[in-house]
Design an enzyme around this catalytic site. Sequence first.
Site, PDB file in Angstrom:
ATOM      1  N   ARG A  51       4.992   7.078  -7.749  1.00 17.40           N
ATOM      2  CA  ARG A  51       4.924   6.777  -9.176  1.00 17.40           C
ATOM      3  C   ARG A  51       3.591   7.212  -9.800  1.00 17.40           C
ATOM      4  O   ARG A  51       3.556   7.960 -10.769  1.00 17.40           O
ATOM      5  CB  ARG A  51       5.099   5.274  -9.345  1.00 17.40           C
ATOM      6  CG  ARG A  51       5.340   4.810 -10.731  1.00 17.40           C
ATOM      7  CD  ARG A  51       5.676   3.340 -10.670  1.00 17.40           C
ATOM      8  NE  ARG A  51       6.646   3.084  -9.615  1.00 17.40           N
ATOM      9  CZ  ARG A  51       7.957   3.213  -9.775  1.00 17.40           C
ATOM     10  NH1 ARG A  51       8.430   3.555 -10.933  1.00 17.40           N
ATOM     11  NH2 ARG A  51       8.786   2.967  -8.782  1.00 17.40           N
ATOM     12  N   THR A  52       2.502   6.764  -9.222  1.00 18.49           N
ATOM     13  CA  THR A  52       1.196   7.082  -9.806  1.00 18.49           C
ATOM     14  C   THR A  52       0.926   8.581  -9.725  1.00 18.49           C
ATOM     15  O   THR A  52       0.430   9.201 -10.663  1.00 18.49           O
ATOM     16  CB  THR A  52       0.078   6.296  -9.094  1.00 18.49           C
ATOM     17  OG1 THR A  52       0.403   4.912  -9.152  1.00 18.49           O
ATOM     18  CG2 THR A  52      -1.265   6.519  -9.730  1.00 18.49           C
ATOM     19  N   LYS A  80      -7.127  15.566  10.591  1.00 22.67           N
ATOM     20  CA  LYS A  80      -7.977  16.236  11.586  1.00 22.67           C
ATOM     21  C   LYS A  80      -9.343  15.570  11.683  1.00 22.67           C
ATOM     22  O   LYS A  80     -10.224  16.057  12.384  1.00 22.67           O
ATOM     23  CB  LYS A  80      -8.155  17.705  11.195  1.00 22.67           C
ATOM     24  CG  LYS A  80      -6.865  18.485  11.160  1.00 22.67           C
ATOM     25  CD  LYS A  80      -7.120  19.883  10.612  1.00 22.67           C
ATOM     26  CE  LYS A  80      -5.795  20.589  10.366  1.00 22.67           C
ATOM     27  NZ  LYS A  80      -5.969  21.779   9.513  1.00 22.67           N
ATOM     28  N   ARG A 101      -6.108   8.616  -4.417  1.00 21.61           N
ATOM     29  CA  ARG A 101      -5.658   7.305  -3.911  1.00 21.61           C
ATOM     30  C   ARG A 101      -5.956   7.268  -2.425  1.00 21.61           C
ATOM     31  O   ARG A 101      -5.729   8.247  -1.706  1.00 21.61           O
ATOM     32  CB  ARG A 101      -4.170   7.106  -4.135  1.00 21.61           C
ATOM     33  CG  ARG A 101      -3.664   5.885  -3.352  1.00 21.61           C
ATOM     34  CD  ARG A 101      -2.363   5.390  -3.824  1.00 21.61           C
ATOM     35  NE  ARG A 101      -2.480   4.796  -5.134  1.00 21.61           N
ATOM     36  CZ  ARG A 101      -1.553   4.012  -5.663  1.00 21.61           C
ATOM     37  NH1 ARG A 101      -0.471   3.718  -4.995  1.00 21.61           N
ATOM     38  NH2 ARG A 101      -1.708   3.511  -6.870  1.00 21.61           N
ATOM     39  N   HIS A 129      -7.517  -0.415  -9.375  1.00 25.80           N
ATOM     40  CA  HIS A 129      -6.494   0.555  -9.789  1.00 25.80           C
ATOM     41  C   HIS A 129      -6.684   0.742 -11.296  1.00 25.80           C
ATOM     42  O   HIS A 129      -5.876   0.298 -12.106  1.00 25.80           O
ATOM     43  CB  HIS A 129      -5.110  -0.001  -9.461  1.00 25.80           C
ATOM     44  CG  HIS A 129      -4.006   1.008  -9.591  1.00 25.80           C
ATOM     45  ND1 HIS A 129      -4.206   2.286 -10.057  1.00 25.80           N
ATOM     46  CD2 HIS A 129      -2.686   0.912  -9.304  1.00 25.80           C
ATOM     47  CE1 HIS A 129      -3.055   2.924 -10.051  1.00 25.80           C
ATOM     48  NE2 HIS A 129      -2.119   2.118  -9.604  1.00 25.80           N
TER      49      HIS A 129
END
Lengths: 306, 146
Positions: A51-52, A80, A101, A129
């Site tokens: 969604r974001t 890695k 995020r 957020h």
Amino acid sequence: MRHLMSPLDFSVEELDRLLDLANDIEANPEKYAHACSGRKLATLFYEPSTRTRLSFEAAMLNLGGSVLGFSSADSSSAAKGESVSDTIRVISCYADICAMRHPKEGAPLVASTKSRIPVINAGDGGHQHPTQTLTDLLTIRSLKGRLGKFTIGLCGDLKFGRTVHSLIQALIRYPDVNFILISPEELRIPDNIREDVLRRNHQNFKEVVRLEDALPDLDLLYMTRVQKERFFNEEDYVRMKDFYILDREKMKLAGPDMIVLHPLPRVNEISVDIDDDPRAAYFKQVQYGVYVRMALILTLLEVKVC
Amino acid sequence: MLNVGQLNEGVVLDHIEAGKSMSIYKYLKLDQMDCCVAIIKNAHSNKMGKKDIIKVECPIDELDLNVLGFIDHRITVNIIQNGAIVAKKDLKLPKKLINIIHCKNPRCITSIEQELDQIFFLADEERETYRCMYCEEKYRSSRKKN
């Protein structure tokens, strides 16, 4: 160059300008259709969030820009063992702005210290957020006509719900906001928000367990999901997940002008029966999320549209 | 009575809680300095019963004494010049702590990227509360109040 780590990075005046810009984008989308032509947004998503991420991508595409990025740590160089600092130094060579995020709290802040491009915190663990908060503020201001002078109920997972923490921090800067914090005992608001944010700033708030007790007093109800990924223990999650379910019966207790918000995705906490209730505003909220992210990208890239 | 030579220039840290001198030695990074240091453990104290004392012979500005405010504000800091006490430094809680304490939040970025500096800022002076700069996890100073 500015970054966005917390909703408090912007002053109230700067936020007003940002929300004004978002409203102008809503009213005149064609005016902004090529504002970021030739610019690139990197979406660095170390944990899944369709969604974001899509909201950011839609925002940049609406502005005529391009997007690149990854949508899980497995498909990035983090698998890695690359550090956030190294990744952002590399991405700074590829893109003009980035949204990050990360499951670890503070990762976007680390990135911002090494970045040559603006970094937007698109959610870091259970911490912040900010773009959800900007979305919430724009939705509230657009639908209620004001920020402040209302009673807001915040319901559900107030312990791990970062959207709630960010929203409270943003709303205390506006006058006469009454908070009703509705949660089970185990998911009460953390003490740093209760003591350092609410009490220290002399905010009116109370904590209750039953949603029914709060509904008649609310101008806004902000529902949240109990997030499975924040629990270390499956048993605790199962016990908590259906604690609150907002349905037609409960909505009868609410006033005719109350609006219901939710950062989405929902699971069981809002019955689909109320989706067609005019007070249900959570899908409008999604649309406002795109407008405010467009405004944010323009602001951080210092793009002026006449 | 144990005698340790008089300082010409430096600091004497007195009234250190008995047994804490070695951790202060580490916090002040005295192990990395090429100067004369005397540590006295379990010295007699009328006020405390037992105490530790540290004497450091070096120019005063070479030491970052702010961290002492975080460790224990009851420590007496005597500034020595020309063999005499010229000042006593008041200890205050430092605004920022770098690599002094560690964040215990398993969700903090510092839990996986260990090369990052551990930075805490003073969030509440009254409650002596520090918070991690990255995740804002609380760390409350364990020092005792008078």
